[in-house]
Enzyme design. Structure first.
Site, mmCIF file in Angstrom:
data_model
loop_
_atom_site.group_PDB
_atom_site.id
_atom_site.type_symbol
_atom_site.label_atom_id
_atom_site.label_comp_id
_atom_site.label_asym_id
_atom_site.label_seq_id
_atom_site.Cartn_x
_atom_site.Cartn_y
_atom_site.Cartn_z
ATOM 1 N N CYS A 132 0.811 -1.220 0.000
ATOM 2 C CA CYS A 132 0.000 0.000 0.000
ATOM 3 C C CYS A 132 0.846 1.272 0.000
ATOM 4 C CB CYS A 132 -0.932 0.000 1.204
ATOM 5 S SG CYS A 132 -0.145 -0.452 2.769
ATOM 6 N N HIS A 252 -3.165 6.471 4.191
ATOM 7 C CA HIS A 252 -1.747 6.639 4.526
ATOM 8 C C HIS A 252 -1.291 8.012 4.032
ATOM 9 C CE1 HIS A 252 -1.664 2.576 5.695
ATOM 10 N NE2 HIS A 252 -0.961 2.021 4.728
#
Lengths: 345, 345
Positions: A132, A252
């Protein structure tokens, strides 16, 4: 798209956080499906999930589950991928694997569509979906790489707990509530479920994601370093990463310092980013506009802001890159790859 | 210390978060006090605060408040320092100013005792206390600077909301509770109280601390860049900073990449840090031990861990530096300076 070929698709890990998003995206994007097969561990088998106007019963994933499957999307952990993907390949399926099992395998393409979609035809049955934190960074840096060249990247991450699964989200919520009420906190999951020591994530920052290696870096940090080189197809690219878990649910964030090989104008860089596929430039300091995890949550794009020339190195830039770690960082990148496979057939 | 000289000390901003910690530290450290005068804005004047077995009534800070004061500790905002410190100096006091008012003034020493305590005698009445995020970084890097030399620092911060004051803590707690209950959030304070746009801090990461400058950096980032050069006494030192507010109450964390001028062994660096004054090395990856904001809260030291050689630059190190932003980052650094003044007289 009349007369479009329709595909038999299997989702392995259908009841997990990423599997759930994959199924939602296949629905929303109207993926050209013939049949959708939902697979999971024996424990979750029997669960019924809605898909459009149907209800699909999740079946246990087994070696023989992949008969007639065209595309299999794996997100049930590296061990499951290692055990079952070869059977899916043998049955004729193309596997899109969201685990780390095959990412660094030289025979497996590691694909972020905005960066290296040309690699999807080089697969030998498996296409790997990167980590990710890597995906959003390379998606944002690709236009700069192509235009100016990149010699080095130094990244510090601010990673959401959803990357550690639904139980980590529950733990953070439980801990946060306890701290707000003045009660004690008993960490059980984070930073790494399989390791003995646990730390409080509520109102804290934990500089450990995944296990430590002998060189002092964590697995997560090494993923960012090695996967970035592989996806960019450039072993000379220098990457340093520090990966940190913070109390955010989805999204994130990354503080990225990047050294370019050529001179640039900041306005040209912003224009490049604003026009790049999958990238949204959010960069108006005078209006206090920059990417935020809470804004990126639920979105498919990668958001970039705080674009500024480094004061000590005129060939370097500083950036703030944010994306939903379960979507572009996992499910959406995988479904994007599946869409490209579907278009090319 | 029999026959030790005793000092009349004034604390300006006595009812604020930092003032409160200064008073506590003067008590706990048994500072050689003759009288303690507590000063505040007119609004907070009249408040009664306990100090040892006494109760002290807070008085309004005025130009004439500093008669007979030997040491005045200011932490009531830059405007108050600008308005009143010259009066305190005229009355014969040494001012230790915790605001940004005088930090970059060429005539004012900017002091972190572990780094440049020798500068305290060069003052012309005012000694400035650096910004919280700068103090912990230079304290940790000083032993490396002295032994190997440092050419460049790239830092990304993970800063606690207490740095924005008590109201920011209340806001984070209120927002966190609302999010956990599924209620809506109405940001009122952060990122910058005096600016129009507010962002949610609960379960988020905000890449803005203080106002933006024309170069795209924030004031907080420029403080780290400029103050580090001044404290280290080295204009050639290259510093890049990205400052980010995260949902932590006490304790700033920093991901620091640092390029040294000489070759080093990581074990030697760890030994240097472990033996450095005011520094605690917390660095056992195999035991998952590294500095955490929740562990640093309430402590006076600066904690350093995740010490590792950079993989792309053998002359570079990566570190994780954590300290309590209200203590070493503010109140304790100021009281440390006051202690040095007391010892030298």
């Amino acid at each position: 798209m009349s007369n479009q070929k329709l595909f038999n698709v299997a989702v392995v890990g259908a009841t997990g956080a990423v599997g759930e998003q994959i199924i939602r995206l296949l629905d929303e994007r109207n993926f050209p499906l013939k049949e959708l097969k939902l697979l999971s561990s024996a424990r979750s088998a029997g669960t019924k999930l809605r898909f459009k106007d149907r209800e699909i019963t999740v079946e246990e994933a087994k070696p023989e589950s992949f008969k007639d499957i065209d595309i299999a999307l794996f997100s049930a952990g590296g061990d499951i991928s290692k055990a079952l993907a070869p059977h899916a390949v043998a049955a004729g399926a193309v596997c899109i694997d969201n685990t780390s099992a095959y990412r660094m395998d030289p025979e497996t393409p590691l694909v972020v569509p905005e960066v290296n979609i040309d690699k999807i035809n080089e697969h030998k049955g498996i296409i790997a979906n990167p980590n990710c934190s890597t995906i959003q960074m390379v998606a944002a840096l690709k236009p700069l790489y192509d235009t100016y060249g990149i010699s080095r990247i130094i990244v510090s991450t601010y990673q959401a707990v959803s990357g550690a699964g639904a139980k980590a989200i529950q733990e953070m919520n439980r801990q946060s509530k306890a701290v707000l009420e003045g009660a004690s906190v008993n960490p059980e999951i984070l930073p790494v479920g399989s390791l003995p020591v646990k730390h409080q994530i509520a109102f804290n920052a934990i500089p450990q994601i995944d296990k430590f290696l002998d060189n002092g870096f964590t697995n997560e940090e090494m993923k960012m370093i090695l996967e970035t080189k592989k996806i960019m197809g450039d072993d000379s690219l220098e990457v340093t990463a520090t990966c940190v878990r913070i109390p955010v649910v989805y999204g994130h964030s990354e503080s990225v310092y990047v050294e370019l090989k050529q001179d640039f104008e900041v306005e040209d860089v912003k224009k490049l980013l604003a026009e790049a596929p999958g990238i949204v430039l959010v960069d108006n300091p005078e209006k206090q506009e920059y990417p935020l995890a809470t804004d990126a949550a639920g979105k498919l794009e990668t958001f970039v802001g705080r674009v500024r020339r480094d004061l000590s190195n005129p060939r370097a830039l500083n950036l703030w890159i944010v994306s939903d770690n379960l979507l572009k960082g996992a499910a959406w990148n995988a479904v994007q790859i599946a869409e490209h496979i579907a278009i090319e057939q």
